[in-house]
Design a protein around this motif. Structure first.
Motif, PDB file in Angstrom:
ATOM      1  N   ILE A 119       1.051  -1.109   0.090  1.00 10.96           N
ATOM      2  CA  ILE A 119       0.169  -0.019  -0.095  1.00 10.96           C
ATOM      3  C   ILE A 119       0.933   1.234   0.030  1.00 10.96           C
ATOM      4  CG2 ILE A 119      -1.589   1.239   1.649  1.00 10.96           C
ATOM      5  CD1 ILE A 119      -3.124  -0.859   2.161  1.00 10.96           C
ATOM      6  N   MET A 120       0.377   2.206  -0.953  1.00 14.91           N
ATOM      7  CA  MET A 120       1.109   3.616  -0.879  1.00 14.91           C
ATOM      8  C   MET A 120      -0.005   4.561  -0.544  1.00 14.91           C
ATOM      9  SD  MET A 120       3.956   4.328  -3.596  1.00 14.91           S
ATOM     10  CE  MET A 120       3.487   5.957  -3.659  1.00 14.91           C
ATOM     11  N   PHE A 121       0.209   5.685  -0.062  1.00 10.34           N
ATOM     12  CA  PHE A 121      -0.756   6.850   0.308  1.00 10.34           C
ATOM     13  C   PHE A 121       0.156   7.997  -0.629  1.00 10.34           C
ATOM     14  CE2 PHE A 121      -0.963   4.153   4.190  1.00 10.34           C
ATOM     15  CZ  PHE A 121      -2.239   4.001   4.072  1.00 10.34           C
ATOM     16  N   VAL A 122      -1.041   8.964  -1.309  1.00 10.05           N
ATOM     17  CA  VAL A 122      -0.572   9.752  -1.922  1.00 10.05           C
ATOM     18  C   VAL A 122      -1.756  10.843  -1.646  1.00 10.05           C
ATOM     19  CG1 VAL A 122      -0.283  11.003  -4.011  1.00 10.05           C
ATOM     20  CG2 VAL A 122       0.385   8.761  -3.865  1.00 10.05           C
ATOM     21  N   ASP A 123      -1.530  12.193  -0.973  1.00  9.40           N
ATOM     22  CA  ASP A 123      -2.747  13.030  -0.847  1.00  9.40           C
ATOM     23  C   ASP A 123      -3.045  13.594  -2.100  1.00  9.40           C
ATOM     24  OD1 ASP A 123      -2.876  12.570   1.806  1.00  9.40           O
ATOM     25  OD2 ASP A 123      -1.404  14.171   2.420  1.00  9.40           O
ATOM     26  N   GLY A 124      -4.182  13.886  -2.369  1.00  8.97           N
ATOM     27  CA  GLY A 124      -4.898  14.599  -3.779  1.00  8.97           C
ATOM     28  C   GLY A 124      -4.389  15.949  -4.210  1.00  8.97           C
ATOM     29  N   ASP A 125      -3.703  16.689  -3.081  1.00  9.42           N
ATOM     30  CA  ASP A 125      -3.125  17.792  -3.722  1.00  9.42           C
ATOM     31  C   ASP A 125      -1.840  18.088  -3.821  1.00  9.42           C
ATOM     32  OD1 ASP A 125      -2.756  17.425  -1.125  1.00  9.42           O
ATOM     33  OD2 ASP A 125      -3.205  19.458  -0.475  1.00  9.42           O
ATOM     34  N   ASP A 126      -1.124  16.540  -3.684  1.00  9.96           N
ATOM     35  CA  ASP A 126       0.198  16.549  -4.011  1.00  9.96           C
ATOM     36  C   ASP A 126       0.579  15.921  -5.357  1.00  9.96           C
ATOM     37  OD1 ASP A 126       0.846  17.671  -1.607  1.00  9.96           O
ATOM     38  OD2 ASP A 126       0.722  15.821  -0.460  1.00  9.96           O
ATOM     39  N   TRP A 127       1.771  15.495  -5.657  1.00  7.25           N
ATOM     40  CA  TRP A 127       2.201  14.673  -6.898  1.00  7.25           C
ATOM     41  C   TRP A 127       3.550  13.745  -6.729  1.00  7.25           C
ATOM     42  CZ3 TRP A 127       3.541  19.471  -6.708  1.00  7.25           C
ATOM     43  CH2 TRP A 127       4.724  19.945  -7.017  1.00  7.25           C
ATOM     44  N   ILE A 128       3.726  12.733  -7.556  1.00  6.24           N
ATOM     45  CA  ILE A 128       4.751  11.988  -7.295  1.00  6.24           C
ATOM     46  C   ILE A 128       5.830  11.969  -8.475  1.00  6.24           C
ATOM     47  CG2 ILE A 128       3.962  10.749  -5.410  1.00  6.24           C
ATOM     48  CD1 ILE A 128       3.320   8.417  -7.302  1.00  6.24           C
ATOM     49  N   GLU A 129       7.097  11.723  -8.329  1.00  6.09           N
ATOM     50  CA  GLU A 129       8.164  11.378  -9.483  1.00  6.09           C
ATOM     51  C   GLU A 129       7.510  10.106 -10.057  1.00  6.09           C
ATOM     52  OE1 GLU A 129      10.613  13.219 -10.779  1.00  6.09           O
ATOM     53  OE2 GLU A 129       9.804  14.938  -9.183  1.00  6.09           O
ATOM     54  N   ASP A 130       7.902  10.017 -11.739  1.00 12.36           N
ATOM     55  CA  ASP A 130       7.248   8.888 -12.403  1.00 12.36           C
ATOM     56  C   ASP A 130       7.985   7.471 -11.514  1.00 12.36           C
ATOM     57  OD1 ASP A 130       6.119  10.750 -13.791  1.00 12.36           O
ATOM     58  OD2 ASP A 130       7.352  10.431 -15.692  1.00 12.36           O
ATOM     59  N   GLU A 131       8.929   7.417 -11.194  1.00 13.12           N
ATOM     60  CA  GLU A 131       9.549   6.381 -10.867  1.00 13.12           C
ATOM     61  C   GLU A 131       9.401   5.862  -9.549  1.00 13.12           C
ATOM     62  OE1 GLU A 131      13.009   9.370 -10.460  1.00 13.12           O
ATOM     63  OE2 GLU A 131      11.061   8.920 -11.577  1.00 13.12           O
TER      64      GLU A 131
END
Length: 394
Positions: free
Chosen positions: A90-102
């Motif tokens: 499982i990973m969490f990402v907040d909807g107002d942030d973003w992540i690097e492609d890798e």
């Protein structure tokens, strides 16, 4: 465990009234070089069209699943996603942030047989300041038999360095075992509205037998004025007490309970002081000093105070308390501090004033040396520059 490319990763994205940002967030997840993912978007009662945007994005990528629910808070939204998740991780990402492609690929490849892998964050501290943040432990694998207890003993508070939360307190820059997440989340109070990340993370960590620490930054945290951490909250002390009560039993039942309870109590104390100083709307004159600055070398001298951060503001109050009125108060970010109503001006003004000494009010020695170097380059004698490390009192 399945092979790396067969491993399904569940990415859980809580969403609440973030229409301007959600598309960038979800597109960054869909672009991952690691393709075997499910993206569980939990719309927590948005009223700004965020949910509709998520459904439109789901039509473009079958890996996105959108769940709608009444507003219950971010902890409850994550809980809904956890219940529905099917991935091994499982990973969490907040909807107002973003992540690097890798990001997902790097974490899956790095976790091996560990219970957790943590990475760095591009942290936007203010609207105009971004810095890299990562765990204050060397990179590597920490197991029960090879140093994991050393992490536990200083992860929240390090008495030697006075560092708070040496283990990054967010749940979003990490990869977790689904089975363990579901076990832990059954013990999480979903009504917690402050530091819910830390509550979950510490509960999870204390059940880990191995942790991988990676400093590479993949996660982009976005600064927003309207976020919980940047708004006035009159009930914040009650929220902090909830955090303490949520963690006390877990810490007290652990074999390292003495160290863990001390760290927890120190962290809670610091959060309370910060809440009183910055988050409850109190007048500035009620501020509780965090630092004491040695001003003995400035007695009976015309002083210029350099620095308007936490140390500088405490130094200014201290000088005024003892009857000293600085000839000038300067900082490179003077415009920011002027907006806060502080009488701070540009360091360039030093060249137009008479003074006996410049008191440099910063905590880090490296920063103090940099300021000294810049002052010397401007023709200011070294013997007029004063810096002594301030004493932190909480």
């Amino acid at each position: 465990m399945s092979t790396q490319r067969e491993t399904l990763v569940s990415v859980i994205v809580p969403v609440y009234n973030i229409a301007p940002y959600i598309e960038e967030c979800l597109e960054s997840i869909c672009r991952q070089t690691y393709h075997n993912i499910e993206i569980i978007v939990v719309d927590d009662g948005s009223v700004d069209g965020s949910g509709k945007l998520c459904e439109e994005l789901a039509e473009r990528d079958e890996r996105i699943k959108v769940i709608r629910q009444k507003n219950a808070g971010v902890a409850a939204a994550r809980g809904t996603g956890i219940e529905l998740s099917r991935g091994e991780y499982i990973m969490f990402v907040d909807g107002d942030d973003w992540i690097e492609d890798e990001m997902i690929e790097a974490l899956v490849e790095g976790v091996n047989d560990a219970d957790l892998i943590t990475s760095g964050v591009f942290y936007q501290e203010t609207a105009d300041k971004m810095e890299k943040r990562y765990d204050e432990f060397p990179e590597g694998v920490y197991r029960e038999e090879t140093g994991l207890d050393l992490v536990f003993k200083t992860m929240i508070y390090d008495e030697c360095t006075e560092s708070i939360q040496r283990m990054s307190p967010w749940c979003v820059n990490k990869l977790y075992l689904n089975e363990l997440v579901k076990e832990v989340y059954q013990t999480v109070d979903l009504d917690i509205a402050f530091a819910e990340d830390s509550v979950f993370l510490y509960k999870y960590l204390l059940r880990c037998r191995s942790v991988v620490i990676k400093h590479q930054c993949y996660y982009h945290y976005r600064y927003r004025e309207s976020s919980v951490m940047h708004t006035v909250r009159n009930n914040m002390l009650m929220d902090i007490n909830k955090v303490y009560l949520a963690l006390e039993a877990d810490f007290r039942s652990h074999e390292l309970k003495e160290s863990l309870l001390f760290q927890l109590q120190k962290w809670i104390m610091v959060m309370c002081f910060r809440a009183l100083n910055s988050h409850m709307g109190f007048e500035k004159q009620t501020r509780i000093p965090e630092y004491i600055v040695n001003i003995s070398d400035g007695k009976n001298k015309r002083l210029i105070l350099y620095g308007a951060g936490k140390v500088g503001q405490d130094a200014y109050s201290q000088l005024r308390y003892f009857g000293y009125q600085p000839a000038l108060w300067v900082d490179k970010k003077f415009q920011t501090y002027q907006k806060e109503g502080l009488p701070v001006v540009s360091p360039n003004e030093i060249l137009h004033r008479e003074y006996d000494a410049i008191l440099i009010a910063v905590n880090e020695q490296d920063l103090a040396e940099k300021i000294k170097s810049e002052l010397s380059e401007s023709g200011i004698p070294a013997d007029k520059q004063i810096w002594k490390k301030p004493m932190r009192i909480w």
